[in-house]
Scaffold this motif. Structure first.
Motif, PDB file in Angstrom:
ATOM      1  N   PRO A  53       0.819  -1.219   0.000  1.00  0.00           N
ATOM      2  CA  PRO A  53       0.000   0.000   0.000  1.00  0.00           C
ATOM      3  C   PRO A  53       0.855   1.272   0.000  1.00  0.00           C
ATOM      4  CG  PRO A  53      -0.990  -1.591   1.458  1.00  0.00           C
ATOM      5  CD  PRO A  53       0.317  -2.190   0.991  1.00  0.00           C
ATOM      6  N   GLY A  54       0.434   2.250  -0.799  1.00  0.00           N
ATOM      7  CA  GLY A  54       1.183   3.495  -0.939  1.00  0.00           C
ATOM      8  C   GLY A  54       2.016   3.501  -2.205  1.00  0.00           C
ATOM      9  N   SER A  55       2.324   2.288  -2.734  1.00  0.00           N
ATOM     10  CA  SER A  55       3.109   2.196  -3.971  1.00  0.00           C
ATOM     11  C   SER A  55       2.199   2.300  -5.188  1.00  0.00           C
ATOM     12  CB  SER A  55       3.836   0.853  -4.058  1.00  0.00           C
ATOM     13  OG  SER A  55       4.625   0.642  -2.932  1.00  0.00           O
ATOM     14  N   PHE A  56       2.826   2.557  -6.318  1.00  0.00           N
ATOM     15  CA  PHE A  56       2.075   2.569  -7.576  1.00  0.00           C
ATOM     16  C   PHE A  56       2.781   1.670  -8.575  1.00  0.00           C
ATOM     17  CE2 PHE A  56       4.979   6.248  -7.744  1.00  0.00           C
ATOM     18  CZ  PHE A  56       5.656   5.990  -8.937  1.00  0.00           C
ATOM     19  N   PHE A  57       2.059   1.284  -9.621  1.00  0.00           N
ATOM     20  CA  PHE A  57       2.646   0.515 -10.731  1.00  0.00           C
ATOM     21  C   PHE A  57       1.809   0.760 -11.983  1.00  0.00           C
ATOM     22  CE2 PHE A  57      -0.563  -2.831 -10.854  1.00  0.00           C
ATOM     23  CZ  PHE A  57      -1.070  -2.807  -9.576  1.00  0.00           C
ATOM     24  N   GLY A  58       2.401   0.371 -13.124  1.00  0.00           N
ATOM     25  CA  GLY A  58       1.691   0.553 -14.389  1.00  0.00           C
ATOM     26  C   GLY A  58       1.957   1.905 -15.016  1.00  0.00           C
ATOM     27  N   GLU A  59       2.907   2.652 -14.429  1.00  0.00           N
ATOM     28  CA  GLU A  59       3.222   3.988 -14.956  1.00  0.00           C
ATOM     29  C   GLU A  59       4.084   3.923 -16.211  1.00  0.00           C
ATOM     30  OE1 GLU A  59       4.778   2.430 -12.730  1.00  0.00           O
ATOM     31  OE2 GLU A  59       6.907   2.901 -12.743  1.00  0.00           O
ATOM     32  N   MET A  60       4.883   2.834 -16.340  1.00  0.00           N
ATOM     33  CA  MET A  60       5.902   2.804 -17.403  1.00  0.00           C
ATOM     34  C   MET A  60       5.291   2.829 -18.802  1.00  0.00           C
ATOM     35  SD  MET A  60       8.791   0.156 -16.107  1.00  0.00           S
ATOM     36  CE  MET A  60       9.759   0.441 -14.643  1.00  0.00           C
ATOM     37  N   ALA A  61       4.362   1.929 -19.047  1.00  0.00           N
ATOM     38  CA  ALA A  61       3.765   1.846 -20.387  1.00  0.00           C
ATOM     39  C   ALA A  61       3.019   3.142 -20.728  1.00  0.00           C
ATOM     40  CB  ALA A  61       2.826   0.645 -20.474  1.00  0.00           C
ATOM     41  N   LEU A  62       2.491   3.811 -19.721  1.00  0.00           N
ATOM     42  CA  LEU A  62       1.776   5.064 -19.986  1.00  0.00           C
ATOM     43  C   LEU A  62       2.759   6.172 -20.354  1.00  0.00           C
ATOM     44  CD1 LEU A  62      -1.025   5.156 -17.264  1.00  0.00           C
ATOM     45  CD2 LEU A  62      -1.028   4.128 -19.529  1.00  0.00           C
ATOM     46  N   LEU A  63       3.901   6.183 -19.675  1.00  0.00           N
ATOM     47  CA  LEU A  63       4.901   7.224 -19.947  1.00  0.00           C
ATOM     48  C   LEU A  63       5.555   7.028 -21.314  1.00  0.00           C
ATOM     49  CD1 LEU A  63       6.595   7.412 -16.436  1.00  0.00           C
ATOM     50  CD2 LEU A  63       5.303   9.251 -17.534  1.00  0.00           C
ATOM     51  N   PHE A  95      -3.899  14.682 -16.912  1.00  0.00           N
ATOM     52  CA  PHE A  95      -3.455  15.163 -15.600  1.00  0.00           C
ATOM     53  C   PHE A  95      -1.958  15.464 -15.587  1.00  0.00           C
ATOM     54  CE2 PHE A  95      -2.144  14.892 -11.203  1.00  0.00           C
ATOM     55  CZ  PHE A  95      -3.101  15.664 -10.583  1.00  0.00           C
ATOM     56  N   MET A  96      -1.170  14.559 -16.156  1.00  0.00           N
ATOM     57  CA  MET A  96       0.288  14.729 -16.129  1.00  0.00           C
ATOM     58  C   MET A  96       0.739  15.906 -16.985  1.00  0.00           C
ATOM     59  SD  MET A  96       1.494  12.688 -13.936  1.00  0.00           S
ATOM     60  CE  MET A  96       1.113  11.166 -13.064  1.00  0.00           C
ATOM     61  N   SER A  97       0.019  16.190 -18.062  1.00  0.00           N
ATOM     62  CA  SER A  97       0.420  17.338 -18.878  1.00  0.00           C
ATOM     63  C   SER A  97       0.139  18.641 -18.133  1.00  0.00           C
ATOM     64  CB  SER A  97      -0.270  17.308 -20.244  1.00  0.00           C
ATOM     65  OG  SER A  97      -1.648  17.519 -20.082  1.00  0.00           O
ATOM     66  N   ARG A  98      -0.823  18.601 -17.246  1.00  0.00           N
ATOM     67  CA  ARG A  98      -1.152  19.809 -16.476  1.00  0.00           C
ATOM     68  C   ARG A  98      -0.362  19.908 -15.169  1.00  0.00           C
ATOM     69  NH1 ARG A  98      -6.843  19.467 -15.379  1.00  0.00           N
ATOM     70  NH2 ARG A  98      -6.440  21.356 -14.208  1.00  0.00           N
ATOM     71  N   HIS A  99       0.275  18.803 -14.777  1.00  0.00           N
ATOM     72  CA  HIS A  99       1.066  18.799 -13.539  1.00  0.00           C
ATOM     73  C   HIS A  99       2.454  18.215 -13.802  1.00  0.00           C
ATOM     74  CE1 HIS A  99      -2.453  19.974 -11.193  1.00  0.00           C
ATOM     75  NE2 HIS A  99      -3.126  19.158 -11.969  1.00  0.00           N
ATOM     76  N   PRO A 100       3.286  18.982 -14.525  1.00  0.00           N
ATOM     77  CA  PRO A 100       4.611  18.487 -14.929  1.00  0.00           C
ATOM     78  C   PRO A 100       5.495  18.111 -13.743  1.00  0.00           C
ATOM     79  CG  PRO A 100       4.329  20.813 -15.511  1.00  0.00           C
ATOM     80  CD  PRO A 100       2.997  20.315 -15.058  1.00  0.00           C
ATOM     81  N   ASN A 101       5.296  18.726 -12.597  1.00  0.00           N
ATOM     82  CA  ASN A 101       6.114  18.353 -11.427  1.00  0.00           C
ATOM     83  C   ASN A 101       5.838  16.907 -11.015  1.00  0.00           C
ATOM     84  OD1 ASN A 101       3.491  19.261 -10.574  1.00  0.00           O
ATOM     85  ND2 ASN A 101       4.239  19.298  -8.456  1.00  0.00           N
ATOM     86  N   LEU A 102       4.568  16.528 -11.092  1.00  0.00           N
ATOM     87  CA  LEU A 102       4.207  15.151 -10.739  1.00  0.00           C
ATOM     88  C   LEU A 102       4.726  14.182 -11.806  1.00  0.00           C
ATOM     89  CD1 LEU A 102       2.765  13.693  -8.470  1.00  0.00           C
ATOM     90  CD2 LEU A 102       0.762  13.572  -9.915  1.00  0.00           C
ATOM     91  N   ARG A 103       4.597  14.600 -13.075  1.00  0.00           N
ATOM     92  CA  ARG A 103       5.113  13.766 -14.157  1.00  0.00           C
ATOM     93  C   ARG A 103       6.614  13.490 -13.953  1.00  0.00           C
ATOM     94  NH1 ARG A 103       4.451  12.189 -19.592  1.00  0.00           N
ATOM     95  NH2 ARG A 103       2.481  13.267 -19.881  1.00  0.00           N
ATOM     96  N   ALA A 104       7.326  14.540 -13.519  1.00  0.00           N
ATOM     97  CA  ALA A 104       8.771  14.410 -13.304  1.00  0.00           C
ATOM     98  C   ALA A 104       9.074  13.396 -12.198  1.00  0.00           C
ATOM     99  CB  ALA A 104       9.379  15.769 -12.977  1.00  0.00           C
ATOM    100  N   ILE A 105       8.298  13.440 -11.120  1.00  0.00           N
ATOM    101  CA  ILE A 105       8.511  12.513  -9.999  1.00  0.00           C
ATOM    102  C   ILE A 105       8.243  11.074 -10.432  1.00  0.00           C
ATOM    103  CG2 ILE A 105       7.670  11.825  -7.719  1.00  0.00           C
ATOM    104  CD1 ILE A 105       7.032  14.840  -7.245  1.00  0.00           C
ATOM    105  N   MET A 159      10.976   7.869 -10.955  1.00  0.00           N
ATOM    106  CA  MET A 159      10.743   6.560 -10.345  1.00  0.00           C
ATOM    107  C   MET A 159      10.800   5.467 -11.409  1.00  0.00           C
ATOM    108  SD  MET A 159      10.099   5.370  -7.349  1.00  0.00           S
ATOM    109  CE  MET A 159       9.317   4.040  -6.457  1.00  0.00           C
ATOM    110  N   ALA A 160      10.158   5.707 -12.545  1.00  0.00           N
ATOM    111  CA  ALA A 160      10.129   4.720 -13.631  1.00  0.00           C
ATOM    112  C   ALA A 160      11.540   4.471 -14.153  1.00  0.00           C
ATOM    113  CB  ALA A 160       9.211   5.208 -14.749  1.00  0.00           C
ATOM    114  N   GLU A 161      12.329   5.538 -14.237  1.00  0.00           N
ATOM    115  CA  GLU A 161      13.707   5.393 -14.715  1.00  0.00           C
ATOM    116  C   GLU A 161      14.535   4.547 -13.760  1.00  0.00           C
ATOM    117  OE1 GLU A 161      15.739   9.162 -15.834  1.00  0.00           O
ATOM    118  OE2 GLU A 161      13.898   9.465 -17.004  1.00  0.00           O
ATOM    119  N   LYS A 162      14.369   4.806 -12.462  1.00  0.00           N
ATOM    120  CA  LYS A 162      15.088   4.015 -11.450  1.00  0.00           C
ATOM    121  C   LYS A 162      14.715   2.543 -11.564  1.00  0.00           C
ATOM    122  CE  LYS A 162      16.234   7.288  -7.801  1.00  0.00           C
ATOM    123  NZ  LYS A 162      15.314   8.215  -7.098  1.00  0.00           N
ATOM    124  N   ARG A 163      13.417   2.297 -11.762  1.00  0.00           N
ATOM    125  CA  ARG A 163      12.960   0.910 -11.870  1.00  0.00           C
ATOM    126  C   ARG A 163      13.563   0.246 -13.110  1.00  0.00           C
ATOM    127  NH1 ARG A 163       6.533   1.557 -10.164  1.00  0.00           N
ATOM    128  NH2 ARG A 163       6.895   1.343  -7.920  1.00  0.00           N
TER     129      ARG A 163
END
Ligand code: CMP
Length: 139
Positions: free
Chosen positions: A76-86, A114-124, A128-132
């Protein structure tokens, strides 16, 4: 109703570190975009090779990301499935529920909007995706 809303918001802020990274307006927006989803133990939530349809935030339960080199447990608190979307590419791994799970899902078009309107969140999330990805290459 208002009380319910406040409680839900408080719960999201406490559960998801990412949620605390955006301002209150963005939090309200996310709360409206999230779709609740659940999965029983053993269910394949994401199939390697599929197109990405959403990003998952784990509210309760746990999943296993199955990589060629082994499995990674997310809680809980983690996310996944971001890579294919990015990347706009395919799912990089199978993700299996290992407990009864509850997720908040951000669907692909909501994610893009949402991510296009919140680039700071997209960056975070991108960092994370890059580290993974790096970690998967090194394992
Ligand atoms: P995606 O490629 O869309 O679908 C599979 C998901 O597994 C991927 O996004 C990440 O969210 C997750 N994943 C892949 N590698 C790792 C890792 N090393 N650690 C944690 N999660 C990972």
């Amino acid at each position: 109703r208002e009380r319910q809303h406040q409680l839900k918001m408080q719960q999201l802020i406490e559960t998801f570190p990412l949620f605390a990274q955006v301002d209150e307006d963005a939090q309200e927006e996310l709360l409206l975009l999230f779709k609740a989803k659940s999965a029983p133990p053993g269910e394949r939530v994401i199939r390697r090779g599929d197109r990405g349809d959403g990003m998952f935030f784990i509210s309760s339960g746990a999943v296993e990301v199955r990589l060629a080199s082994g499995a990674i447990r997310l809680e809980p608190g983690s996310f996944f499935g971001e890579m294919a979307l990015l990347t706009g590419g395919r799912r990089s791994a199978d993700v299996i529920a290992v407990d009864f799970c509850q997720f908040e899902v951000l669907e692909r078009r909501d994610f893009n909007m949402f991510m296009s309107r919140h680039p700071n969140l997209r960056a975070i999330v991108s960092e994370m995706a890059e580290k993974r990805t790096e970690m998967n290459v090194l394992r």
